[in-house]
Design a protein around this motif. Structure first.
Motif, PDB file in Angstrom:
ATOM      1  N   GLN A  30       0.826  -1.205   0.000  1.00 12.63           N
ATOM      2  CA  GLN A  30       0.000   0.000   0.000  1.00 12.63           C
ATOM      3  C   GLN A  30       0.860   1.255   0.000  1.00 12.63           C
ATOM      4  O   GLN A  30       0.392   2.325  -0.343  1.00 12.63           O
ATOM      5  CB  GLN A  30      -0.963   0.010   1.186  1.00 12.63           C
ATOM      6  CG  GLN A  30      -0.320   0.276   2.530  1.00 12.63           C
ATOM      7  CD  GLN A  30      -1.330   0.207   3.648  1.00 12.63           C
ATOM      8  OE1 GLN A  30      -2.067  -0.779   3.767  1.00 12.63           O
ATOM      9  NE2 GLN A  30      -1.383   1.223   4.464  1.00 12.63           N
ATOM     10  N   TRP A  31       2.130   1.134   0.376  1.00 13.67           N
ATOM     11  CA  TRP A  31       3.033   2.280   0.365  1.00 13.67           C
ATOM     12  C   TRP A  31       3.874   2.331  -0.900  1.00 13.67           C
ATOM     13  O   TRP A  31       4.629   3.282  -1.084  1.00 13.67           O
ATOM     14  CB  TRP A  31       3.959   2.237   1.585  1.00 13.67           C
ATOM     15  CG  TRP A  31       3.214   2.363   2.869  1.00 13.67           C
ATOM     16  CD1 TRP A  31       2.655   3.487   3.380  1.00 13.67           C
ATOM     17  CD2 TRP A  31       2.929   1.323   3.790  1.00 13.67           C
ATOM     18  NE1 TRP A  31       2.036   3.210   4.568  1.00 13.67           N
ATOM     19  CE2 TRP A  31       2.186   1.888   4.852  1.00 13.67           C
ATOM     20  CE3 TRP A  31       3.229  -0.030   3.835  1.00 13.67           C
ATOM     21  CZ2 TRP A  31       1.752   1.144   5.936  1.00 13.67           C
ATOM     22  CZ3 TRP A  31       2.785  -0.763   4.911  1.00 13.67           C
ATOM     23  CH2 TRP A  31       2.059  -0.180   5.939  1.00 13.67           C
ATOM     24  N   GLY A  32       3.806   1.314  -1.763  1.00 11.98           N
ATOM     25  CA  GLY A  32       4.659   1.284  -2.950  1.00 11.98           C
ATOM     26  C   GLY A  32       6.118   1.319  -2.539  1.00 11.98           C
ATOM     27  O   GLY A  32       6.924   2.049  -3.082  1.00 11.98           O
ATOM     28  N   GLU A  33       6.433   0.531  -1.558  1.00 10.58           N
ATOM     29  CA  GLU A  33       7.721   0.607  -0.881  1.00 10.58           C
ATOM     30  C   GLU A  33       8.914   0.314  -1.774  1.00 10.58           C
ATOM     31  O   GLU A  33       8.867  -0.544  -2.643  1.00 10.58           O
ATOM     32  CB  GLU A  33       7.725  -0.393   0.281  1.00 10.58           C
ATOM     33  CG  GLU A  33       8.879  -0.222   1.218  1.00 10.58           C
ATOM     34  CD  GLU A  33       8.929   1.163   1.835  1.00 10.58           C
ATOM     35  OE1 GLU A  33       9.998   1.777   1.787  1.00 10.58           O
ATOM     36  OE2 GLU A  33       7.915   1.622   2.362  1.00 10.58           O
ATOM     37  N   GLN A  34      10.002   1.041  -1.535  1.00  9.75           N
ATOM     38  CA  GLN A  34      11.288   0.757  -2.161  1.00  9.75           C
ATOM     39  C   GLN A  34      12.276   0.408  -1.061  1.00  9.75           C
ATOM     40  O   GLN A  34      12.347   1.100  -0.044  1.00  9.75           O
ATOM     41  CB  GLN A  34      11.819   1.948  -2.941  1.00  9.75           C
ATOM     42  CG  GLN A  34      13.183   1.669  -3.553  1.00  9.75           C
ATOM     43  CD  GLN A  34      13.685   2.799  -4.408  1.00  9.75           C
ATOM     44  OE1 GLN A  34      12.998   3.219  -5.325  1.00  9.75           O
ATOM     45  NE2 GLN A  34      14.849   3.300  -4.103  1.00  9.75           N
ATOM     46  N   ILE A  35      12.995  -0.670  -1.258  1.00  3.30           N
ATOM     47  CA  ILE A  35      14.029  -1.091  -0.330  1.00  3.30           C
ATOM     48  C   ILE A  35      15.328  -1.201  -1.112  1.00  3.30           C
ATOM     49  O   ILE A  35      15.365  -1.785  -2.192  1.00  3.30           O
ATOM     50  CB  ILE A  35      13.676  -2.435   0.334  1.00  3.30           C
ATOM     51  CG1 ILE A  35      12.396  -2.289   1.150  1.00  3.30           C
ATOM     52  CG2 ILE A  35      14.826  -2.933   1.205  1.00  3.30           C
ATOM     53  CD1 ILE A  35      11.888  -3.576   1.740  1.00  3.30           C
ATOM     54  N   SER A  36      16.376  -0.628  -0.565  1.00  2.00           N
ATOM     55  CA  SER A  36      17.695  -0.668  -1.195  1.00  2.00           C
ATOM     56  C   SER A  36      18.592  -1.602  -0.393  1.00  2.00           C
ATOM     57  O   SER A  36      18.641  -1.528   0.834  1.00  2.00           O
ATOM     58  CB  SER A  36      18.313   0.730  -1.231  1.00  2.00           C
ATOM     59  OG  SER A  36      17.489   1.612  -1.965  1.00  2.00           O
ATOM     60  N   ILE A  37      19.306  -2.469  -1.107  1.00  2.00           N
ATOM     61  CA  ILE A  37      20.238  -3.389  -0.478  1.00  2.00           C
ATOM     62  C   ILE A  37      21.654  -2.881  -0.762  1.00  2.00           C
ATOM     63  O   ILE A  37      22.031  -2.704  -1.920  1.00  2.00           O
ATOM     64  CB  ILE A  37      20.095  -4.827  -1.025  1.00  2.00           C
ATOM     65  CG1 ILE A  37      18.643  -5.285  -0.989  1.00  2.00           C
ATOM     66  CG2 ILE A  37      21.031  -5.784  -0.288  1.00  2.00           C
ATOM     67  CD1 ILE A  37      18.020  -5.366   0.375  1.00  2.00           C
ATOM     68  N   TYR A  38      22.395  -2.646   0.294  1.00  2.00           N
ATOM     69  CA  TYR A  38      23.761  -2.146   0.186  1.00  2.00           C
ATOM     70  C   TYR A  38      24.747  -3.210   0.628  1.00  2.00           C
ATOM     71  O   TYR A  38      24.427  -4.069   1.458  1.00  2.00           O
ATOM     72  CB  TYR A  38      23.955  -0.908   1.076  1.00  2.00           C
ATOM     73  CG  TYR A  38      23.252   0.310   0.553  1.00  2.00           C
ATOM     74  CD1 TYR A  38      23.882   1.175  -0.331  1.00  2.00           C
ATOM     75  CD2 TYR A  38      21.944   0.597   0.938  1.00  2.00           C
ATOM     76  CE1 TYR A  38      23.227   2.305  -0.813  1.00  2.00           C
ATOM     77  CE2 TYR A  38      21.285   1.714   0.463  1.00  2.00           C
ATOM     78  CZ  TYR A  38      21.937   2.563  -0.422  1.00  2.00           C
ATOM     79  OH  TYR A  38      21.275   3.667  -0.892  1.00  2.00           O
ATOM     80  N   ALA A  39      25.971  -3.103   0.087  1.00  2.00           N
ATOM     81  CA  ALA A  39      27.094  -3.911   0.548  1.00  2.00           C
ATOM     82  C   ALA A  39      28.146  -2.952   1.082  1.00  2.00           C
ATOM     83  O   ALA A  39      28.449  -1.933   0.453  1.00  2.00           O
ATOM     84  CB  ALA A  39      27.671  -4.741  -0.592  1.00  2.00           C
TER      85      ALA A  39
END
Length: 124
Positions: A30-39
């Motif tokens: 419902q939030w149109g979420e974006q998640i970023s994965i970092y190294a």
């Protein structure tokens, strides 16, 4: 067919010690979420971190590695993202609702993998 044994040579070049590995977008959330994965390169080891706009705490498996992950392990990491239940407030688990869209400069087949998975689930 996907090359599940593909492994990038490195995530880091020169003096760079942190990179954006993968961007995930969850259109069904419902939030149109974006998640970023970092190294991050810390103390001789690659540490993985998931970050969203709201500062939520996510758990990743594996959370670290001595070498870049192969494609299969990266898919496992992305599909296994969990909300830290100890810090869970409200309906944060709905952030991960659906099958994500993915982009990665290090894993060229990742976008197609998740696109096919979304298509097979009737989401696109």
């Amino acid at each position: 067919m996907f090359d599940f044994k593909f492994t990038p040579d490195s995530y880091f070049e020169g003096e760079v010690t942190s990179v954006l590995l993968v961007k995930l977008q969850y259109p069904e959330s419902q939030w149109g979420e974006q998640i970023s994965i970092y190294a991050h390169w810390l103390e001789g080891k690659i540490q993985f971190e998931a970050v969203d706009f709201y500062g939520n705490e996510f758990m990743l498996y594996p959370s670290s590695s001595f070498e870049p992950l192969n494609f299969e392990d990266m898919v496992y990491l992305l599909e296994g993202i969990q909300v830290n239940q100890d810090l869970n407030e409200g309906n944060i688990e709905l952030t991960l609702y659906g099958i994500p869209q993915a982009e990665s400069p290090f894993y060229p087949e990742l976008e197609k993998y998740f696109d096919e998975k979304r298509e097979n689930a009737g989401l696109d």
